[in-house]
Enzyme design. Structure first.
Site, mmCIF file in Angstrom:
data_model
loop_
_atom_site.group_PDB
_atom_site.id
_atom_site.type_symbol
_atom_site.label_atom_id
_atom_site.label_comp_id
_atom_site.label_asym_id
_atom_site.label_seq_id
_atom_site.Cartn_x
_atom_site.Cartn_y
_atom_site.Cartn_z
ATOM 1 N N ALA A 250 32.481 -8.135 -20.205
ATOM 2 C CA ALA A 250 31.709 -8.947 -19.643
ATOM 3 C C ALA A 250 32.034 -8.253 -18.401
ATOM 4 C CB ALA A 250 32.820 -10.336 -19.159
ATOM 5 N N ASP A 251 31.317 -8.465 -17.563
ATOM 6 C CA ASP A 251 31.095 -7.544 -16.200
ATOM 7 C C ASP A 251 31.558 -8.610 -14.947
ATOM 8 O OD1 ASP A 251 30.296 -4.545 -16.151
ATOM 9 O OD2 ASP A 251 29.119 -5.741 -17.681
ATOM 10 N N ARG A 252 31.380 -9.930 -15.371
ATOM 11 C CA ARG A 252 31.580 -11.096 -14.610
ATOM 12 C C ARG A 252 32.081 -12.137 -15.263
ATOM 13 N NH1 ARG A 252 30.813 -11.754 -8.316
ATOM 14 N NH2 ARG A 252 31.334 -9.437 -8.522
ATOM 15 N N ALA A 260 28.320 -12.683 -17.040
ATOM 16 C CA ALA A 260 27.418 -10.970 -17.009
ATOM 17 C C ALA A 260 27.387 -10.318 -17.613
ATOM 18 C CB ALA A 260 27.230 -11.665 -15.746
#
Length: 363
Positions: A250-252, A260
């Site tokens: 995950a990036d966020r 995201a």
């Protein structure tokens, strides 16, 4: 400072001597390290994707501040704080979707403010910042190993018949995306080390091919039984093979569990849901953004059309074709089985409560 000797090294750092990052644009065919001497170097390495992966972006960003401030003179503590704030913002702006740099940068700024209350000696402030950042890198490796064990144990527990499992992962979330070991790929490594992995499948992850270039390389390096598949083959893979789990990074992660991650993750989650396959997001708690209510508020980076229209610098499409190249997508929380953190596996509906508990204990 480096990861375990048997793991690939995305960064090489020795206090006062060198800081280098592996140029991941050249992997797997070349292993070339780039010197990072300034924050501008760090920003360029992040923006051009010589380094990528949300945890690694934060590590590289913070360590670039260490090297940048070496030898710099500051008039006073206020001047030093202003410098830190400017550098942190430049690093956040390099790739805004990944939240780790923003979180760790904010924590660094708050740390400096706290230390200025205790001392205004610039030499001492620099030393304390260096020690804080070095501890951050050390903790990242420990965090990754905890994520790996929690994720592997949950997959094993949920596996039907209790035998060995096949798993599918997307993009690159291993030693090349972190300070070492990895998040989602750390779960795969843990399954393998426990003797519970039958086979790992990885997507090519177009258009930047992080899966075929980086994840496949890491899996081969660790001698993990694995197979590379086209992004467009995952539906048939889940229909044809018994896949126990899909594991992505995950990036966020928003407060409600919307996540995201690299473009293509959302469609994997939909396919997993259709085939009754558990879908996990593996990420350190620092990737969870309690200030973002849902995925609707996450800014999605769009990248150059040439990443789609060219391979190896050679055009593969007719000139002038319109291109849409989002780097990320958002997977809704209802498609996610669990979010694997260093604190355990969290069901999306429990995430908001866990964020508040974590903040109360740590902030």
């Amino acid at each position: 400072m480096s990861s375990d000797s048997g793991l690939l090294q995305s960064i090489k750092y020795t206090r006062g001597q060198k800081f280098q990052v592996l140029d991941q644009l050249r992997v797997p065919h070349e292993h070339e390290y780039r010197d990072i001497k300034t924050v501008a170097d760090g920003v360029d390495a992040i923006r051009t994707m010589q380094v990528r992966g949300a945890p690694l972006i934060a590590m590289v960003g913070c360590l670039s501040i260490v090297t940048d401030m070496d030898g710099k003179d500051f008039k006073n503590a206020k001047d030093f704080l202003a410098y830190i704030e400017v550098q942190v913002q430049a690093l956040i702006d390099a790739r805004p979707t990944a939240v780790n740099m923003k979180r760790e940068g904010t924590r660094l700024i708050n740390f400096v403010k706290q230390q200025i209350v205790l001392t205004e000696d610039i030499t001492e402030l620099k030393l304390r910042v260096i020690e804080w950042i070095e501890e951050l890198v050390k903790t990242d490796l420990e965090t990754n190993k905890a994520i790996g064990d929690h994720g592997a144990n949950d997959i094993i527990k949920r596996a039907q018949a209790g035998g060995n499992v096949n798993v599918l992962t997307h993009c690159n979330t291993g030693s090349l995306a972190t300070s070492g070991y990895g998040t989602a790929l750390g779960v795969v490594r843990s399954l393998f080390q426990k003797g519970k992995l039958d086979h790992a499948f990885c997507t090519e992850t177009r258009p930047y091919n992080q899966g075929s270039r980086l994840t496949a390389f890491e899996l081969q390096h660790d001698k993990i039984p694995s197979t590379l598949v086209c992004d467009s083959a995952v539906s048939w893979l889940m229909k044809s093979r018994k896949i126990a789990a899909v594991i992505v990074g995950a990036d966020r992660v928003a407060r409600n569990g919307d996540t995201a991650n690299k473009i293509g993750t959302y469609q994997l989650a939909l396919v997993a849901k259709a085939h009754g396959v558990n879908f996990y997001v593996a990420a350190p708690f620092s990737t969870i953004d309690g200030n973002t209510a849902s995925g609707e508020s996450i800014v999605i980076e769009e990248r150059s059309p040439t990443e789609v229209t060219h391979i190896g610098g050679k055009p593969i499409c007719p000139a002038g074709i319109n291109v849409w190249n989002p780097a990320f997508d958002v997977t809704p929380a209802h498609l996610i089985t669990g979010i694997v953190t260093e604190n355990g596996v969290i069901e999306p509906e429990q995430l908001s409560k866990k964020i508040d508990e974590y903040n109360a204990a740590n902030l």
